[in-house]
Design a protein around this motif. Structure first.
Motif, PDB file in Angstrom:
ATOM      1  N   ARG A   6      -9.720  -2.078  13.917  1.00 29.29           N
ATOM      2  CA  ARG A   6     -10.343  -1.721  12.635  1.00 29.29           C
ATOM      3  C   ARG A   6      -9.404  -2.040  11.471  1.00 29.29           C
ATOM      4  NH1 ARG A   6     -14.077   2.394  12.267  1.00 29.29           N
ATOM      5  NH2 ARG A   6     -13.954   1.831  10.054  1.00 29.29           N
ATOM      6  N   VAL A   7      -8.111  -1.728  11.621  1.00 29.60           N
ATOM      7  CA  VAL A   7      -7.154  -1.983  10.542  1.00 29.60           C
ATOM      8  C   VAL A   7      -6.987  -3.488  10.330  1.00 29.60           C
ATOM      9  CG1 VAL A   7      -4.750  -1.709   9.809  1.00 29.60           C
ATOM     10  CG2 VAL A   7      -5.944   0.201  10.912  1.00 29.60           C
ATOM     11  N   LEU A  51      -0.494   4.830  11.970  1.00 24.54           N
ATOM     12  CA  LEU A  51      -1.872   4.460  12.292  1.00 24.54           C
ATOM     13  C   LEU A  51      -2.858   5.497  11.778  1.00 24.54           C
ATOM     14  CD1 LEU A  51      -3.776   2.466  13.646  1.00 24.54           C
ATOM     15  CD2 LEU A  51      -3.384   3.646  15.817  1.00 24.54           C
ATOM     16  N   ASP A  52      -2.537   6.776  11.926  1.00 27.02           N
ATOM     17  CA  ASP A  52      -3.444   7.821  11.445  1.00 27.02           C
ATOM     18  C   ASP A  52      -3.623   7.745   9.927  1.00 27.02           C
ATOM     19  OD1 ASP A  52      -3.822   8.734  13.997  1.00 27.02           O
ATOM     20  OD2 ASP A  52      -2.672  10.571  13.764  1.00 27.02           O
ATOM     21  N   ALA A  53      -2.513   7.530   9.206  1.00 25.08           N
ATOM     22  CA  ALA A  53      -2.585   7.487   7.750  1.00 25.08           C
ATOM     23  C   ALA A  53      -3.379   6.277   7.266  1.00 25.08           C
ATOM     24  CB  ALA A  53      -1.178   7.469   7.155  1.00 25.08           C
ATOM     25  N   VAL A  54      -3.142   5.121   7.878  1.00 23.61           N
ATOM     26  CA  VAL A  54      -3.872   3.917   7.476  1.00 23.61           C
ATOM     27  C   VAL A  54      -5.365   4.073   7.798  1.00 23.61           C
ATOM     28  CG1 VAL A  54      -4.105   1.435   7.800  1.00 23.61           C
ATOM     29  CG2 VAL A  54      -1.828   2.476   7.763  1.00 23.61           C
ATOM     30  N   CYS A  55      -5.659   4.632   8.943  1.00 23.88           N
ATOM     31  CA  CYS A  55      -7.065   4.813   9.313  1.00 23.88           C
ATOM     32  C   CYS A  55      -7.764   5.772   8.355  1.00 23.88           C
ATOM     33  CB  CYS A  55      -7.167   5.310  10.751  1.00 23.88           C
ATOM     34  SG  CYS A  55      -6.860   4.018  11.973  1.00 23.88           S
ATOM     35  N   HIS A  87       0.849  -1.193   0.000  1.00 28.00           N
ATOM     36  CA  HIS A  87       0.000   0.000   0.000  1.00 28.00           C
ATOM     37  C   HIS A  87       0.884   1.243   0.000  1.00 28.00           C
ATOM     38  CE1 HIS A  87      -3.603  -2.333   0.537  1.00 28.00           C
ATOM     39  NE2 HIS A  87      -3.092  -2.927   1.604  1.00 28.00           N
ATOM     40  N   PRO A  88       0.567   2.237  -0.809  1.00 29.33           N
ATOM     41  CA  PRO A  88       1.427   3.427  -0.922  1.00 29.33           C
ATOM     42  C   PRO A  88       1.255   4.366   0.270  1.00 29.33           C
ATOM     43  CG  PRO A  88      -0.523   3.679  -2.291  1.00 29.33           C
ATOM     44  CD  PRO A  88      -0.593   2.287  -1.720  1.00 29.33           C
TER      45      PRO A  88
END
Length: 219
Positions: A176-177, A149-153, A143-144
């Motif tokens: 959630r992730v 955690l903030d970015a993935v969420c 994934h780019p």
């Protein structure tokens, strides 16, 4: 501690524990300030009302927080010096983290290093089950962009309630992730009970004027 593992997307263990810690800093001598863990019965996901249990605890780390760490978690050194020692809850935390065959964290190497250090100080064995890092798995799948955690969420449509990081909210976001990485794309609302602070919180006395007294000795 067992090496972090990647599960096929269709596989969910019957039970999973998600964990997060906030600390006094990033160094080897730093300590845990707060710890939260969530137990999930994955079979209950199909009901729309997942079966959850959790712990959320604060500790006196016996040292001051680095200013950058304090800015992230928001706990003052005065407040923290009046909390329980980790040792007072170590056995209960150890038992909770062993309730499931898999322990999950976002940046598991960080969180579980601190947990393992605290267990060692208390004479408890390290975690013995499998672990899973949502951050590393996100990276490994190509994934780019940032894998914070903030970015993935943000990518999966989840977000924290405020600027500061709370251990229980971050454990929930790791949940959630994890589900998203295993093909469970539907959103889950964080329970309102998860918005409360640590359950063992001790209200400190007013901050004194002038120099603070030495830390009280604790057994």
């Amino acid at each position: 501690m067992a090496a972090a593992q990647v599960l096929p997307p269709e596989v969910l263990p019957p039970e999973v524990v998600f964990v997060d810690v906030e600390t006094t800093g990033l160094g080897a001598a730093d300590r845990i300030v707060t710890l939260a863990a969530i137990h999930l019965d994955t079979a209950s996901l199909s009901s729309g009302a997942p079966a959850l249990d959790h712990i959320h605890l604060a500790f006196d780390p016996r040292r001051d927080c680095h200013p950058n760490a304090a800015a992230v978690h928001g706990y003052s050194d005065w407040d923290l010096r009046h909390q329980d020692l980790f040792a007072a809850h170590a056995a209960a935390i150890h038992a909770f983290l062993h309730r499931a065959p898999l322990v999950v964290a976002h940046n598991a190497a960080f969180d579980l290093r601190f947990v393992g250090q605290e267990f060692g100080k208390c004479g408890l064995p390290p975690l013995s089950g499998r672990t899973f890092c949502t951050m590393q798995t996100y990276r490994d799948r190509g994934h780019p962009g940032s894998s914070s955690l903030d970015a993935v969420c943000a990518r999966i449509g989840a977000r924290r309630g405020g600027a500061r990081h709370g251990a229980l909210e971050d454990a929930w976001l790791a949940l959630r992730v994890f589900l998203w990485l295993h093909g469970r794309k539907g959103g889950l609302a964080m329970p309102e009970t998860f918005r409360a602070g640590p359950t063992n919180w001790i209200v400190p006395p007013p901050v004194p004027e002038g120099p603070w007294p030495k830390r009280a000795r604790k057994s």
